[in-house]
Design a protein around this motif. Structure first.
Motif, short mmCIF file in Angstrom:
data_model
loop_
_atom_site.label_atom_id
_atom_site.label_comp_id
_atom_site.label_asym_id
_atom_site.label_seq_id
_atom_site.Cartn_x
_atom_site.Cartn_y
_atom_site.Cartn_z
N VAL A 1 1.29 -1.39 -0.05
CA VAL A 1 0.34 0.28 -0.09
C VAL A 1 1.04 1.02 -0.24
N VAL A 2 0.80 2.05 -0.90
CA VAL A 2 1.53 3.57 -1.04
C VAL A 2 0.27 4.72 -0.51
N VAL A 3 0.99 5.37 0.49
CA VAL A 3 -0.05 6.49 0.97
C VAL A 3 1.35 7.87 0.49
N GLY A 4 0.63 8.59 -0.12
CA GLY A 4 1.02 9.97 -0.12
C GLY A 4 0.44 11.15 0.10
N SER A 5 0.75 12.06 0.07
CA SER A 5 1.47 13.34 0.68
C SER A 5 0.41 13.77 -0.78
N ASP A 6 -0.49 15.27 -1.07
CA ASP A 6 -0.89 15.41 -2.60
C ASP A 6 0.14 16.14 -3.41
N GLY A 7 1.11 15.96 -2.76
CA GLY A 7 2.37 16.44 -3.68
C GLY A 7 2.45 15.55 -4.66
N VAL A 8 2.37 14.12 -3.83
CA VAL A 8 3.55 12.78 -4.51
C VAL A 8 1.98 12.23 -5.73
N TRP A 9 0.95 13.48 -6.10
CA TRP A 9 -0.29 12.25 -6.45
C TRP A 9 -0.42 13.33 -7.93
N ASP A 10 0.14 14.17 -7.20
CA ASP A 10 0.04 16.08 -8.37
C ASP A 10 1.30 15.40 -9.83
N ALA A 11 2.08 14.19 -8.87
CA ALA A 11 3.56 14.32 -10.01
C ALA A 11 3.08 12.59 -10.15
N MET A 12 2.42 11.51 -9.87
CA MET A 12 2.55 10.04 -9.96
C MET A 12 1.43 9.54 -10.31
N SER A 13 1.00 9.08 -11.85
CA SER A 13 -0.95 8.47 -11.22
C SER A 13 -0.35 7.44 -10.59
N ASN A 14 -1.66 6.91 -10.51
CA ASN A 14 -1.39 5.12 -9.04
C ASN A 14 -1.41 4.22 -10.56
N ASP A 15 -1.78 4.20 -11.69
CA ASP A 15 -0.92 3.05 -11.97
C ASP A 15 0.27 3.49 -11.80
N ALA A 16 1.38 3.89 -12.39
CA ALA A 16 2.70 4.30 -12.24
C ALA A 16 3.17 4.17 -11.21
N MET A 17 2.89 4.84 -10.06
CA MET A 17 2.87 4.46 -8.45
C MET A 17 3.89 2.73 -8.57
N VAL A 18 2.27 2.38 -8.63
CA VAL A 18 1.70 0.72 -8.62
C VAL A 18 3.07 -0.25 -9.43
N ALA A 19 3.31 0.76 -11.12
CA ALA A 19 4.68 -0.49 -11.64
C ALA A 19 5.55 0.20 -11.21
N TYR A 20 6.02 1.37 -10.60
CA TYR A 20 7.26 1.67 -10.60
C TYR A 20 7.81 1.12 -9.23
N VAL A 21 6.75 1.22 -7.90
CA VAL A 21 6.79 0.05 -6.63
C VAL A 21 6.90 -1.31 -6.93
N ARG A 22 5.84 -1.94 -7.56
CA ARG A 22 6.05 -3.07 -8.21
C ARG A 22 7.83 -3.67 -8.31
N GLN A 23 7.90 -2.81 -9.84
CA GLN A 23 8.99 -2.96 -10.09
C GLN A 23 9.95 -3.07 -9.08
N ARG A 24 10.64 -2.55 -8.30
CA ARG A 24 11.45 -2.35 -7.78
C ARG A 24 11.67 -2.99 -6.25
#
Length: 135
Positions: A44-67
């Protein structure tokens, strides 16, 4: 996630008389969603508004999952802390690139990484590693 002092203040952003409090530009009314967690949840990723302004949910999941997949045997806070820092650096760079120098929002991210015990078939057999970083 917005800092509480801003959500309770900033009266100019809450002055539309025809809208209820939760539909104003800024609101102290939280947006809540509930989910049933099961063994399919990896993290689970919880982020402040600045994080979600820069990355979409799908991009975040792909980035975290890959790493995380490259560190599956090394489940520790150091891996998550480094990942949180990488994400915040990337989000800040995108924000500065989009809006200019000195425009990086204060950002906070929390990643919770679930370790489901595959040997135990119980729905409650999991452990968690988490990390939080703010910039």
């Amino acid at each position: 996630m917005l800092i509480p002092t801003r959500s309770f203040g900033d009266f100019l952003l809450k002055s539309e008389q025809d809208k209820p409090p939760w539909k104003q530009v800024i609101s102290a009314v939280p947006q809540l969603q509930t989910f049933h967690l099961d063994c399919q949840w990896e993290f689970v990723v919880v982020g402040s508004d600045g994080v979600w302004d820069a990355m979409s949910n799908d991009a975040m999941v792909a980035y975290v999952r890959q790493r995380l997949s490259s560190h599956s045997a090394q489940r520790d806070k150091l891996v998550l802390s480094q990942l949180c820092e990488q994400i915040l650096d990337m989000c800040c760079a995108k924000t500065v690139g989009r809006y200019g120098k000195n425009s990086c929002d204060n950002m906070t991210i929390i990643i919770i990484w679930f370790d489901h015990d595959t040997n135990n078939k119980s729905d409650t057999s999991s452990s968690v590693v988490s990390s939080c970083v703010s910039r």
